[in-house]
Design a protein around this motif. Structure first.
Motif, PDB file in Angstrom:
ATOM      1  N   SER A  50       6.590 -30.350  -0.971  1.00 56.49           N
ATOM      2  CA  SER A  50       7.616 -30.640  -1.666  1.00 56.49           C
ATOM      3  C   SER A  50       7.298 -30.770  -3.390  1.00 56.49           C
ATOM      4  O   SER A  50       6.043 -30.938  -3.701  1.00 56.49           O
ATOM      5  CB  SER A  50       7.781 -32.146  -1.400  1.00 56.49           C
ATOM      6  OG  SER A  50       6.926 -33.323  -1.635  1.00 56.49           O
ATOM      7  N   ARG A  51       8.270 -30.536  -4.052  1.00 56.91           N
ATOM      8  CA  ARG A  51       7.769 -30.359  -5.592  1.00 56.91           C
ATOM      9  C   ARG A  51       7.856 -31.775  -6.225  1.00 56.91           C
ATOM     10  O   ARG A  51       7.305 -31.966  -7.493  1.00 56.91           O
ATOM     11  CB  ARG A  51       8.876 -29.500  -6.307  1.00 56.91           C
ATOM     12  CG  ARG A  51       8.658 -28.218  -5.866  1.00 56.91           C
ATOM     13  CD  ARG A  51       9.830 -27.224  -6.667  1.00 56.91           C
ATOM     14  NE  ARG A  51       9.944 -25.803  -6.161  1.00 56.91           N
ATOM     15  CZ  ARG A  51      10.098 -24.709  -6.743  1.00 56.91           C
ATOM     16  NH1 ARG A  51      10.554 -25.016  -7.843  1.00 56.91           N
ATOM     17  NH2 ARG A  51      10.337 -23.597  -6.025  1.00 56.91           N
ATOM     18  N   VAL A  52       8.404 -32.870  -5.462  1.00 56.21           N
ATOM     19  CA  VAL A  52       8.321 -34.345  -5.985  1.00 56.21           C
ATOM     20  C   VAL A  52       7.711 -34.962  -4.928  1.00 56.21           C
ATOM     21  O   VAL A  52       7.753 -34.701  -3.531  1.00 56.21           O
ATOM     22  CB  VAL A  52       9.718 -34.688  -6.293  1.00 56.21           C
ATOM     23  CG1 VAL A  52      10.463 -33.869  -7.530  1.00 56.21           C
ATOM     24  CG2 VAL A  52      10.690 -34.472  -5.102  1.00 56.21           C
ATOM     25  N   ALA A  53       7.179 -36.134  -5.311  1.00 65.02           N
ATOM     26  CA  ALA A  53       6.666 -37.292  -4.334  1.00 65.02           C
ATOM     27  C   ALA A  53       7.799 -37.816  -3.982  1.00 65.02           C
ATOM     28  O   ALA A  53       8.779 -38.431  -4.593  1.00 65.02           O
ATOM     29  CB  ALA A  53       5.462 -37.807  -5.251  1.00 65.02           C
ATOM     30  N   GLY A  54       7.586 -38.527  -2.540  1.00 63.15           N
ATOM     31  CA  GLY A  54       8.547 -39.377  -1.709  1.00 63.15           C
ATOM     32  C   GLY A  54       8.162 -39.523  -0.394  1.00 63.15           C
ATOM     33  O   GLY A  54       7.401 -38.804  -0.055  1.00 63.15           O
ATOM     34  N   TYR A  55       8.974 -40.419  -0.018  1.00 57.38           N
ATOM     35  CA  TYR A  55       8.948 -40.697   1.340  1.00 57.38           C
ATOM     36  C   TYR A  55       9.795 -39.836   2.209  1.00 57.38           C
ATOM     37  O   TYR A  55      10.847 -39.446   1.970  1.00 57.38           O
ATOM     38  CB  TYR A  55       9.100 -42.141   1.933  1.00 57.38           C
ATOM     39  CG  TYR A  55       7.972 -43.177   1.426  1.00 57.38           C
ATOM     40  CD1 TYR A  55       7.160 -43.275   2.145  1.00 57.38           C
ATOM     41  CD2 TYR A  55       8.164 -43.542   0.125  1.00 57.38           C
ATOM     42  CE1 TYR A  55       6.157 -44.139   1.922  1.00 57.38           C
ATOM     43  CE2 TYR A  55       7.021 -44.623  -0.196  1.00 57.38           C
ATOM     44  CZ  TYR A  55       6.040 -44.732   0.615  1.00 57.38           C
ATOM     45  OH  TYR A  55       5.119 -45.656   0.326  1.00 57.38           O
ATOM     46  N   VAL A  56       9.440 -39.229   3.618  1.00 59.35           N
ATOM     47  CA  VAL A  56      10.152 -38.285   4.231  1.00 59.35           C
ATOM     48  C   VAL A  56      11.248 -38.963   4.939  1.00 59.35           C
ATOM     49  O   VAL A  56      10.760 -39.979   5.578  1.00 59.35           O
ATOM     50  CB  VAL A  56       9.210 -37.597   5.192  1.00 59.35           C
ATOM     51  CG1 VAL A  56      10.177 -36.504   6.176  1.00 59.35           C
ATOM     52  CG2 VAL A  56       8.121 -36.641   4.301  1.00 59.35           C
ATOM     53  N   TRP A 199      15.383 -31.236  -5.434  1.00 57.54           N
ATOM     54  CA  TRP A 199      13.992 -30.938  -4.546  1.00 57.54           C
ATOM     55  C   TRP A 199      13.774 -31.877  -3.623  1.00 57.54           C
ATOM     56  O   TRP A 199      12.679 -31.658  -3.001  1.00 57.54           O
ATOM     57  CB  TRP A 199      13.219 -30.874  -5.680  1.00 57.54           C
ATOM     58  CG  TRP A 199      12.920 -29.371  -6.472  1.00 57.54           C
ATOM     59  CD1 TRP A 199      13.369 -28.345  -6.096  1.00 57.54           C
ATOM     60  CD2 TRP A 199      12.355 -29.387  -7.934  1.00 57.54           C
ATOM     61  NE1 TRP A 199      13.255 -27.487  -7.158  1.00 57.54           N
ATOM     62  CE2 TRP A 199      12.540 -28.054  -7.941  1.00 57.54           C
ATOM     63  CE3 TRP A 199      11.664 -30.157  -8.657  1.00 57.54           C
ATOM     64  CZ2 TRP A 199      12.140 -27.410  -9.637  1.00 57.54           C
ATOM     65  CZ3 TRP A 199      11.073 -29.707  -9.742  1.00 57.54           C
ATOM     66  CH2 TRP A 199      11.562 -28.341 -10.339  1.00 57.54           C
ATOM     67  N   THR A 200      14.593 -32.975  -3.371  1.00 59.46           N
ATOM     68  CA  THR A 200      14.132 -33.711  -2.256  1.00 59.46           C
ATOM     69  C   THR A 200      14.594 -33.050  -1.042  1.00 59.46           C
ATOM     70  O   THR A 200      14.054 -33.501   0.108  1.00 59.46           O
ATOM     71  CB  THR A 200      14.992 -35.194  -2.223  1.00 59.46           C
ATOM     72  OG1 THR A 200      16.452 -34.997  -2.234  1.00 59.46           O
ATOM     73  CG2 THR A 200      14.488 -35.920  -3.546  1.00 59.46           C
ATOM     74  N   LYS A 201      15.291 -31.923  -0.966  1.00 65.96           N
ATOM     75  CA  LYS A 201      15.577 -31.164   0.050  1.00 65.96           C
ATOM     76  C   LYS A 201      14.712 -29.712   0.074  1.00 65.96           C
ATOM     77  O   LYS A 201      14.845 -29.147  -0.745  1.00 65.96           O
ATOM     78  CB  LYS A 201      17.123 -30.757   0.410  1.00 65.96           C
ATOM     79  CG  LYS A 201      17.976 -31.784   0.360  1.00 65.96           C
ATOM     80  CD  LYS A 201      19.448 -31.481   0.532  1.00 65.96           C
ATOM     81  CE  LYS A 201      20.266 -32.558   0.864  1.00 65.96           C
ATOM     82  NZ  LYS A 201      21.678 -32.209   1.116  1.00 65.96           N
ATOM     83  N   ALA A 221       4.947 -37.914   1.218  1.00 63.57           N
ATOM     84  CA  ALA A 221       4.685 -36.523   0.857  1.00 63.57           C
ATOM     85  C   ALA A 221       4.509 -36.754  -0.700  1.00 63.57           C
ATOM     86  O   ALA A 221       5.167 -37.145  -1.472  1.00 63.57           O
ATOM     87  CB  ALA A 221       6.014 -35.556   0.986  1.00 63.57           C
ATOM     88  N   ALA A 222       3.214 -36.224  -1.055  1.00 66.76           N
ATOM     89  CA  ALA A 222       2.679 -35.936  -2.321  1.00 66.76           C
ATOM     90  C   ALA A 222       3.073 -34.717  -2.807  1.00 66.76           C
ATOM     91  O   ALA A 222       3.068 -33.630  -2.197  1.00 66.76           O
ATOM     92  CB  ALA A 222       1.018 -36.086  -2.323  1.00 66.76           C
TER      93      ALA A 222
END
Length: 355
Positions: A50-56, A199-201, A221-222
């Motif tokens: 992923s291009r951005v960090a976040g929780y799946v 980018w979250t998708k 996801a980093a």
């Protein structure tokens, strides 16, 4: 009837002749019909992150899932990114309101400037009149000084208002919103926030098959950290040969391929390209002097060069990347070379039943 000594001598002669014959055969074969077991099926493997960090939030694929370009692979929780988009929209709207307030301040300052300019002009007329009266001794010097001071104060007010208007106009920037620097800054921030939300998708960038999936809902996801691999459908067969074996090889040369996974089958192929070099021919630029390679051997190990081979007909089944193969080259069109090269590769294909 031969004596034991004569029989032994005959076997020695036969052995020497066989050895010489095989020696000559291998030398000729390595030039005109070379074969190598150092061949591998390669597919382009793209690490997907992923291009951005976040929780799946959701995972839409599993290991060995076939995907097409644009298919959704997994999604991150969009909530914080939606909040950032809304914050950027508010900041942009606030910047527009600030510009409107600056427009109002500029208009008020320009009105005040007109009034101050008229006052300064009237004070100057009064001062000129008092100068003439003072020359005729009709007004006192004190009155003249007061009028002069009033005129100079009016001029200072005009200058101060002009400076204030210039400052406000600089802060306001271009009247055209599309060229206004402040608004452009906030528009860029909004565009970036919307891009991060998109980018979250995470979608597939090419056709392929999912492999080594390491994702589950709730996983953090980093950005830039690979979460799965996408194995391309395009196949490339690479083969490593000794340098001298490729003297008569060129793109388009006929070849044959035997795969370890498909024993007993020989596939027709052709050479597509040859690599420009290998790692041993690349010298790192590190500011140090070169270190010549030293060897105490008369004949060093042969260097291997890589070529790329493509099958004339696609396989009925898809082989995984990394599958091993043996490649036979046909550097000669002669019937002798064709016969023995075919014999070599068919023998290898049969041996794959055993090992």
């Amino acid at each position: 009837m031969m004596t034991p000594e004569q029989k032994f001598a005959r076997w020695v002669r036969v052995s020497i002749a066989s050895f010489l014959l095989m020696f000559v055969y291998f030398i000729v074969a390595d030039i005109w019909i070379p074969l190598t077991p150092d061949a591998t099926v390669m597919r382009v493997v793209t690490p997907v992150s992923s291009r951005v960090a976040g929780y799946v939030a959701q995972v839409h694929v599993h290991n060995n899932s076939p995907v097409k370009k644009g298919d959704l692979l997994f999604e991150l929780d969009p909530t914080p990114f939606i909040n950032k988009v809304e914050a950027a929209q508010i900041a942009l709207q606030q910047a527009r309101l600030t510009n409107q307030q600056l427009d109002a301040k500029i208009a008020a300052a320009q009105a005040s400037l007109k009034t101050a300019t008229l006052t300064a002009q009237n004070d100057k007329v009064t001062y000129n009149r008092y100068q003439r009266l003072s020359a005729m001794q009709n007004v006192s010097q004190q009155d003249l000084d007061k009028v002069r001071t009033a005129w100079q104060s009016s001029e200072q007010s005009v200058n101060a208002l002009r400076a204030n208007i210039s400052e406000l106009m600089i802060e306001r920037g271009e009247k055209d919103d599309s060229r206004n620097v402040t608004l452009q800054k906030y528009r860029n921030a909004l565009t970036q926030a919307e891009l991060d939300l998109a980018w979250t998708k995470v979608r597939a960038e090419a056709d392929g098959m999912v492999s080594n999936l390491q994702l589950s809902p709730g996983w953090n996801a980093a950005a830039g950290s690979a979460a799965l691999a996408l194995v391309s459908e395009q196949t490339d067969i690479i083969a490593d040969f000794r340098e001298k074996s490729l003297r008569h090889t060129h793109p388009g040369s006929d070849a044959a391929v035997v795969f370890d996974a498909l024993p007993g089958q020989v596939f027709h192929a052709h050479v597509t390209s040859r690599d420009a070099g290998v790692l041993a021919g690349q010298e790192a630029v590190n500011g140090e002097l070169s270190a010549p390679e030293s060897s105490n051997r008369w004949v060093r190990d042969a260097q291997r060069m890589r070529i790329h081979v493509a099958l004339d007909e696609p396989l009925d089944q898809r082989l995984p990347t990394g599958a091993r193969a043996t490649v036979q080259l046909y550097n000669s069109e002669g019937p002798f070379a064709r016969f023995f090269s075919g014999l070599q590769i068919h023998l290898v294909s049969l041996l794959h039943y055993v090992y």
